[in-house]
Design a protein around this motif. Structure first.
Motif, mmCIF file in Angstrom:
data_model
loop_
_atom_site.group_PDB
_atom_site.id
_atom_site.type_symbol
_atom_site.label_atom_id
_atom_site.label_comp_id
_atom_site.label_asym_id
_atom_site.label_seq_id
_atom_site.Cartn_x
_atom_site.Cartn_y
_atom_site.Cartn_z
ATOM 1 N N VAL A 24 0.860 -1.192 0.000
ATOM 2 C CA VAL A 24 0.000 0.000 0.000
ATOM 3 C C VAL A 24 0.893 1.237 0.000
ATOM 4 O O VAL A 24 1.851 1.324 0.763
ATOM 5 N N LYS A 25 0.555 2.183 -0.868
ATOM 6 C CA LYS A 25 1.336 3.413 -0.971
ATOM 7 C C LYS A 25 0.399 4.618 -0.962
ATOM 8 O O LYS A 25 -0.652 4.589 -1.584
ATOM 9 N N VAL A 26 0.819 5.645 -0.261
ATOM 10 C CA VAL A 26 0.125 6.929 -0.288
ATOM 11 C C VAL A 26 1.168 8.021 -0.526
ATOM 12 O O VAL A 26 2.331 7.850 -0.191
ATOM 13 N N LYS A 27 0.729 9.132 -1.094
ATOM 14 C CA LYS A 27 1.651 10.246 -1.356
ATOM 15 C C LYS A 27 1.927 11.037 -0.091
ATOM 16 O O LYS A 27 3.016 11.561 0.082
ATOM 17 N N GLU A 28 0.888 11.154 0.761
ATOM 18 C CA GLU A 28 1.060 11.887 2.002
ATOM 19 C C GLU A 28 0.050 11.420 3.038
ATOM 20 O O GLU A 28 -0.963 10.815 2.714
ATOM 21 N N ILE A 29 0.373 11.721 4.286
ATOM 22 C CA ILE A 29 -0.492 11.402 5.412
ATOM 23 C C ILE A 29 -0.759 12.714 6.131
ATOM 24 O O ILE A 29 0.180 13.424 6.499
ATOM 25 N N VAL A 30 -2.031 13.041 6.287
ATOM 26 C CA VAL A 30 -2.388 14.275 6.973
ATOM 27 C C VAL A 30 -3.156 13.923 8.241
ATOM 28 O O VAL A 30 -3.834 12.895 8.315
ATOM 29 N N HIS A 31 -3.030 14.782 9.237
ATOM 30 C CA HIS A 31 -3.646 14.497 10.532
ATOM 31 C C HIS A 31 -4.072 15.782 11.215
ATOM 32 O O HIS A 31 -3.616 16.880 10.851
ATOM 33 N N SER A 32 -4.919 15.641 12.211
ATOM 34 C CA SER A 32 -5.322 16.794 13.020
ATOM 35 C C SER A 32 -4.137 17.207 13.887
ATOM 36 O O SER A 32 -3.129 16.506 13.963
ATOM 37 N N LEU A 49 -9.735 18.472 10.424
ATOM 38 C CA LEU A 49 -9.722 17.048 10.787
ATOM 39 C C LEU A 49 -10.002 16.805 12.273
ATOM 40 O O LEU A 49 -9.823 15.695 12.754
ATOM 41 N N ASN A 50 -10.430 17.826 12.993
ATOM 42 C CA ASN A 50 -10.747 17.661 14.411
ATOM 43 C C ASN A 50 -12.091 16.960 14.581
ATOM 44 O O ASN A 50 -12.883 16.882 13.631
ATOM 45 N N PRO A 51 -12.365 16.441 15.780
ATOM 46 C CA PRO A 51 -13.565 15.628 15.990
ATOM 47 C C PRO A 51 -14.874 16.252 15.501
ATOM 48 O O PRO A 51 -15.705 15.561 14.924
ATOM 49 N N ASN A 52 -15.068 17.530 15.728
ATOM 50 C CA ASN A 52 -16.349 18.152 15.374
ATOM 51 C C ASN A 52 -16.274 19.087 14.181
ATOM 52 O O ASN A 52 -17.185 19.890 13.958
ATOM 53 N N ASP A 53 -15.215 18.974 13.387
ATOM 54 C CA ASP A 53 -15.097 19.808 12.193
ATOM 55 C C ASP A 53 -16.122 19.384 11.147
ATOM 56 O O ASP A 53 -16.580 18.231 11.115
ATOM 57 N N ASP A 54 -16.454 20.305 10.282
ATOM 58 C CA ASP A 54 -17.414 20.071 9.209
ATOM 59 C C ASP A 54 -16.798 19.122 8.174
ATOM 60 O O ASP A 54 -15.765 19.440 7.577
ATOM 61 N N GLY A 56 -7.657 10.904 11.749
ATOM 62 C CA GLY A 56 -8.499 11.827 12.489
ATOM 63 C C GLY A 56 -9.277 11.179 13.610
ATOM 64 O O GLY A 56 -8.800 10.231 14.244
ATOM 65 N N HIS A 57 -10.490 11.676 13.781
ATOM 66 C CA HIS A 57 -11.287 11.372 14.965
ATOM 67 C C HIS A 57 -12.750 11.141 14.593
ATOM 68 O O HIS A 57 -13.199 11.545 13.528
ATOM 69 N N LEU A 58 -13.457 10.569 15.534
ATOM 70 C CA LEU A 58 -14.915 10.500 15.439
ATOM 71 C C LEU A 58 -15.475 11.709 16.177
ATOM 72 O O LEU A 58 -14.845 12.184 17.123
ATOM 73 N N PRO A 59 -16.608 12.225 15.793
ATOM 74 C CA PRO A 59 -17.501 11.749 14.724
ATOM 75 C C PRO A 59 -17.128 12.226 13.324
ATOM 76 O O PRO A 59 -17.781 11.846 12.355
ATOM 77 N N HIS A 60 -16.090 13.045 13.186
ATOM 78 C CA HIS A 60 -15.731 13.610 11.885
ATOM 79 C C HIS A 60 -15.564 12.553 10.798
ATOM 80 O O HIS A 60 -16.149 12.661 9.713
ATOM 81 N N LEU A 61 -14.749 11.519 11.048
ATOM 82 C CA LEU A 61 -14.492 10.505 10.019
ATOM 83 C C LEU A 61 -15.758 9.747 9.632
ATOM 84 O O LEU A 61 -15.974 9.452 8.457
ATOM 85 N N SER A 62 -16.595 9.462 10.604
ATOM 86 C CA SER A 62 -17.845 8.758 10.340
ATOM 87 C C SER A 62 -18.754 9.596 9.437
ATOM 88 O O SER A 62 -19.367 9.084 8.489
ATOM 89 N N LYS A 63 -18.823 10.879 9.711
ATOM 90 C CA LYS A 63 -19.642 11.769 8.884
ATOM 91 C C LYS A 63 -19.041 11.929 7.491
ATOM 92 O O LYS A 63 -19.760 11.969 6.495
ATOM 93 N N LEU A 64 -17.715 12.015 7.409
ATOM 94 C CA LEU A 64 -17.050 12.182 6.121
ATOM 95 C C LEU A 64 -17.284 10.982 5.214
ATOM 96 O O LEU A 64 -17.630 11.142 4.041
ATOM 97 N N ILE A 65 -17.134 9.784 5.732
ATOM 98 C CA ILE A 65 -17.329 8.600 4.878
ATOM 99 C C ILE A 65 -18.786 8.480 4.439
ATOM 100 O O ILE A 65 -19.071 8.112 3.302
ATOM 101 N N SER A 66 -19.718 8.819 5.308
ATOM 102 C CA SER A 66 -21.136 8.800 4.926
ATOM 103 C C SER A 66 -21.412 9.820 3.823
ATOM 104 O O SER A 66 -22.155 9.548 2.876
ATOM 105 N N ILE A 106 -3.997 9.557 -0.582
ATOM 106 C CA ILE A 106 -3.755 10.260 0.664
ATOM 107 C C ILE A 106 -4.372 9.483 1.829
ATOM 108 O O ILE A 106 -5.362 8.783 1.652
ATOM 109 N N MET A 107 -3.750 9.591 2.984
ATOM 110 C CA MET A 107 -4.286 9.005 4.211
ATOM 111 C C MET A 107 -4.656 10.148 5.142
ATOM 112 O O MET A 107 -3.853 11.050 5.368
ATOM 113 N N LEU A 108 -5.880 10.096 5.675
ATOM 114 C CA LEU A 108 -6.333 11.070 6.655
ATOM 115 C C LEU A 108 -6.421 10.385 8.004
ATOM 116 O O LEU A 108 -7.120 9.368 8.134
#
Length: 149
Positions: free
Chosen positions: A41-49, A75-80, A98-108, A94-96
């Motif tokens: 598995v390869k990604v160009k970059e990894i970003v995080h909160s 990428l914070n928990p309650n970010d849009d 982060g946190h819940l609930p942000h990631l859960s909302k983003l994938i939905s 890219i790999m993100l």
């Protein structure tokens, strides 16, 4: 391809106000990172909160996947989730981290166009890979530490 990862298991705020990764969180993140690297598995970059637990998780993935990591906004928990929904239209591999609930909302939002339904039960240190086919996103794979021998 994008990979979403909830940070590794962290200490509670009472135990550690910085909420660093626990030894279990470090172990599981390393285990998954090694597996992804061995699978090619390869990604160009990894970003995080900017939170310590996300930074530590991203740094472990960065070490094994040989990709640079950096802190990014939104990428914070309650970010849009719309912030990254729009950005991911122009970004690939890219790999993100982060946190819940942000990631859960983003994938939905990526899959259904709405944040109303929880479609994935996220787990610490567990990457979920999505691929874009024209304008739609689909889940390609999801790996948890338990499924790695």
């Amino acid at each position: 391809m994008i990979i979403l990862v909830q940070h590794g298991k962290a200490f509670s705020e009472q135990e550690d106000p910085e909420r660093k990764l626990t030894p279990e969180g470090i172990y599981e993140t390393e285990k998954v990172s090694k597996f992804l690297a061995s699978a090619g598995v390869k990604v160009k970059e990894i970003v995080h909160s900017g939170k310590t637990r996300a930074r530590q998780t991203a740094e472990i993935f960065s070490e094994y996947l040989k990709a640079p990591s950096q802190v990014r906004d939104g990428l914070n928990p309650n970010d849009d989730p719309v912030i990254w929904f729009k950005r991911l239209g122009e970004i690939d591999d890219i790999m993100l981290v982060g946190h819940l609930p942000h990631l859960s909302k983003l994938i939905s939002l990526l899959i259904f166009g709405s944040t109303e339904k929880e479609i994935v039960k996220f787990r610490y240190s567990s990457p979920i890979c999505l691929v874009r086919q024209e304008k739609n996103w689909s889940i390609m794979w999801y790996i948890t530490p338990e499924v790695i021998p």
